[in-house]
Scaffold this motif. Structure first.
Motif, PDB file in Angstrom:
ATOM      1  N   GLY A  34      44.487  57.230  55.121  1.00 56.39           N
ATOM      2  CA  GLY A  34      45.651  57.540  56.055  1.00 56.39           C
ATOM      3  C   GLY A  34      46.956  57.142  55.254  1.00 56.39           C
ATOM      4  O   GLY A  34      46.858  56.365  54.442  1.00 56.39           O
ATOM      5  N   ILE A  35      47.981  57.424  56.004  1.00 54.34           N
ATOM      6  CA  ILE A  35      49.089  57.135  55.591  1.00 54.34           C
ATOM      7  C   ILE A  35      49.389  55.682  55.639  1.00 54.34           C
ATOM      8  O   ILE A  35      49.251  54.972  56.520  1.00 54.34           O
ATOM      9  N   ASP A  36      50.025  55.099  54.592  1.00 60.47           N
ATOM     10  CA  ASP A  36      50.269  53.622  54.163  1.00 60.47           C
ATOM     11  C   ASP A  36      48.829  52.685  54.561  1.00 60.47           C
ATOM     12  O   ASP A  36      49.161  51.709  55.061  1.00 60.47           O
ATOM     13  N   ARG A  37      47.825  53.060  53.983  1.00 61.22           N
ATOM     14  CA  ARG A  37      46.544  52.424  54.107  1.00 61.22           C
ATOM     15  C   ARG A  37      45.872  52.329  52.909  1.00 61.22           C
ATOM     16  O   ARG A  37      46.020  53.287  51.968  1.00 61.22           O
ATOM     17  N   THR A  38      45.303  51.362  52.656  1.00 58.74           N
ATOM     18  CA  THR A  38      44.302  51.082  51.433  1.00 58.74           C
ATOM     19  C   THR A  38      42.978  50.964  51.952  1.00 58.74           C
ATOM     20  O   THR A  38      42.448  50.227  52.691  1.00 58.74           O
ATOM     21  N   VAL A  39      42.206  51.872  51.046  1.00 57.10           N
ATOM     22  CA  VAL A  39      40.708  51.803  51.454  1.00 57.10           C
ATOM     23  C   VAL A  39      40.037  51.143  50.249  1.00 57.10           C
ATOM     24  O   VAL A  39      40.601  51.340  49.210  1.00 57.10           O
ATOM     25  N   THR A  40      39.316  50.163  50.463  1.00 57.10           N
ATOM     26  CA  THR A  40      38.697  49.439  49.375  1.00 57.10           C
ATOM     27  C   THR A  40      37.105  49.598  49.208  1.00 57.10           C
ATOM     28  O   THR A  40      36.372  50.011  50.122  1.00 57.10           O
ATOM     29  N   LEU A  41      36.789  50.112  48.091  1.00 51.26           N
ATOM     30  CA  LEU A  41      35.499  50.581  47.457  1.00 51.26           C
ATOM     31  C   LEU A  41      34.706  49.587  46.514  1.00 51.26           C
ATOM     32  O   LEU A  41      35.454  48.900  45.755  1.00 51.26           O
ATOM     33  N   GLU A  42      33.561  49.312  46.840  1.00 50.94           N
ATOM     34  CA  GLU A  42      32.904  48.746  45.836  1.00 50.94           C
ATOM     35  C   GLU A  42      31.564  49.258  45.286  1.00 50.94           C
ATOM     36  O   GLU A  42      30.843  49.754  46.079  1.00 50.94           O
ATOM     37  N   LEU A  43      31.942  49.865  43.996  1.00 52.30           N
ATOM     38  CA  LEU A  43      30.995  50.861  43.505  1.00 52.30           C
ATOM     39  C   LEU A  43      30.026  50.010  42.275  1.00 52.30           C
ATOM     40  O   LEU A  43      30.344  49.175  41.547  1.00 52.30           O
ATOM     41  N   THR A  44      28.821  50.547  42.410  1.00 63.89           N
ATOM     42  CA  THR A  44      27.824  49.709  41.640  1.00 63.89           C
ATOM     43  C   THR A  44      26.963  50.796  40.828  1.00 63.89           C
ATOM     44  O   THR A  44      26.485  51.902  41.348  1.00 63.89           O
TER      45      THR A  44
END
Length: 106
Positions: A96-106
């Motif tokens: 979304g606008i001005d949003r940070t999505v955090t991913l943890e990839l393995t």
């Protein structure tokens, strides 16, 4: 009195100018680790979305961290690749606008 009016006009102009720089994009950031939990540097990451005219790419750093910046709002797929490891694909990432999505990839 004259200087007060000038100061007020300057402040109003400054506020109007800074409101034009409002954030219109989002970000995906995170960490890539191996199955033992160790950080993986040098992983190539590619974000794609129907709304995106091209791809946004990043490479994980020595700490395994990555950032995909300036993403228009939309639903993304992120693909992570590194020679000698399985390719990882994460779908349906909503930015979304001005949003940070955090991913943890393995």
């Amino acid at each position: 009195m004259k200087w007060t009016k000038v100061a007020v006009l300057f402040v109003v102009a400054l506020l109007a100018a800074t409101s034009g720089f409002a954030q219109t994009s989002g970000r995906i950031q995170g960490t890539v680790k191996d199955s033992n939990g160790a950080a993986l540097p040098g992983v190539s990451l590619v974000a794609t979305a129907p709304e995106l005219p091209g791809n946004v790419t990043a490479v994980s750093g020595n700490d395994g961290n990555f950032r995909l910046l300036s993403l228009p709002p939309g639903t993304y797929t992120v693909v992570a690749t590194l020679d000698g490891f399985n390719t990882v694909e994460q779908r349906e990432i909503r930015v979304g606008i001005d949003r940070t999505v955090t991913l943890e990839l393995t």
